[in-house]
Design a protein around this motif. Sequence first.
Motif, mmCIF file in Angstrom:
data_model
loop_
_atom_site.group_PDB
_atom_site.id
_atom_site.type_symbol
_atom_site.label_atom_id
_atom_site.label_comp_id
_atom_site.label_asym_id
_atom_site.label_seq_id
_atom_site.Cartn_x
_atom_site.Cartn_y
_atom_site.Cartn_z
ATOM 1 N N HIS A 270 0.003 5.395 -17.097
ATOM 2 C CA HIS A 270 -0.482 4.081 -16.655
ATOM 3 C C HIS A 270 0.571 2.987 -16.738
ATOM 4 O O HIS A 270 0.508 2.009 -16.004
ATOM 5 C CB HIS A 270 -1.733 3.680 -17.452
ATOM 6 N N ALA B 79 0.879 -7.514 -9.113
ATOM 7 C CA ALA B 79 0.326 -6.372 -8.387
ATOM 8 C C ALA B 79 1.313 -5.889 -7.326
ATOM 9 O O ALA B 79 1.547 -4.687 -7.165
ATOM 10 C CB ALA B 79 -1.002 -6.748 -7.751
ATOM 11 N N GLU C 297 -5.692 1.692 -12.123
ATOM 12 C CA GLU C 297 -5.673 0.259 -11.817
ATOM 13 C C GLU C 297 -7.023 -0.233 -11.291
ATOM 14 O O GLU C 297 -7.453 -1.342 -11.601
ATOM 15 C CB GLU C 297 -4.591 -0.043 -10.778
#
Lengths: 226, 226
Positions: free
Chosen positions: B89, B111, B141
């Motif tokens: 992650h 992002a 996400e």
Amino acid sequence: MSDEPRPLLVDRTPFPDDGIDERLRAQLTFLVEIDRLKTILRQSPLVAAERRENDAEHSWHLAMMVGVLAEYADEPIDVGHTVQLVLLHDLVEIYAGDTPLYDTAAGVDQAEREAVAADELFGLLPKDQAQRLRELWDEFEERRTPEARFAKAMDRLQPLLLNWMASGGTWRTPGVTADDVRARKAVIGDASATLWKAGRRLIDEGERRGWSRSGSGGDGESVEQG
Amino acid sequence: MSDEPRPLLVDRTPFPDDGIDERLRAQLTFLVEIDRLKTILRQSPLVAAERRENDAEHSWHLAMMVGVLAEYADEPIDVGHTVQLVLLHDLVEIYAGDTPLYDTAAGVDQAEREAVAADELFGLLPKDQAQRLRELWDEFEERRTPEARFAKAMDRLQPLLLNWMASGGTWRTPGVTADDVRARKAVIGDASATLWKAGRRLIDEGERRGWSRSGSGGDGESVEQG
Ligand SMILES: [Ca+2]
């Protein structure tokens, strides 16, 4: 050895007496205690920084390698199960210390010390989980399953890669020869012919470049993990 | 931004030209490159040593937490799959940097930067694996699966434990209040009522002890991960 109970990390800031039940409290106690794995240093040098690797970083790296390299396993393996094995394979070093690969004197009572350490560390968990983690650790140590053999192969291949990147790394340890390295790494071939071929290629090329000493004159006593 | 290709770690000691085929070469290149995760520092202090944690250690710790705490997931989860999510992650931070939880300015283009970083980093792998890792990262996400929600809960619970052990840790950051901490941690409750109850108990007790500032006057701009 003293009979004093070993101080736990959680004793430094105990959890509140209420609001967290006994089972969860035991699990959180274990999860805090294993923070210690981040402080157990290995011989291998990092690629990305000028320092030695610790066991938590190493374990994470092995888990990523399992995910990426599983296709090379000569026997079918369950990837998730293999990942579990590598994540916990070094946990006993928290209490037993790391035994370098070529340190035969320290290796004498290593198995016994590690079994005691496993009982103590896994024993922080609720009984069912203590038993499950102990079984996983035994499986890794005994290498009787394809997953355990692949996990062990990753444990030998990862420091080989780090040593390659360091132009020899611990291969340069006095007393270690290229034959010693090949002998220690041969278990990679028990899990994957392809990965062992690649690993041997790197060891051979390192020898050709003079990063390890040629010949079989190693005394096998020197400290090496790679 | 320059158009120069980013130097890879493997370029420092390239693999031999022969003996390792193209697919395996790409996989090993990726596995060497992710060594960088061990150098990305987080805000959270370790329990077992006087230094900040890095992303590789953090990812390993989350994977162990998934194995031990999965029974508290309110929806059934696949443990192996959840472990895969937590292991990767944070990988995009290798190229995108870490964005602290309460740093709203840095969050604006986070992002976008992370998506570019994911393309670049996962793109080192063979196409099929690049796509699989990208899908896993997107899943984490987007938090649309029970596994992703549980992975996120671990990502918030782990630094909470570290901060508790540090008698406040980053909760003491100027400008952060106990309400800020509770708001940021509430996603734990999207995965597990039991774990959120325990987490809130620690935050509440920390507030009572003066480790975090009471009230809701936080400006939400300060740096906090815990
Ligand atoms: Ca070891």
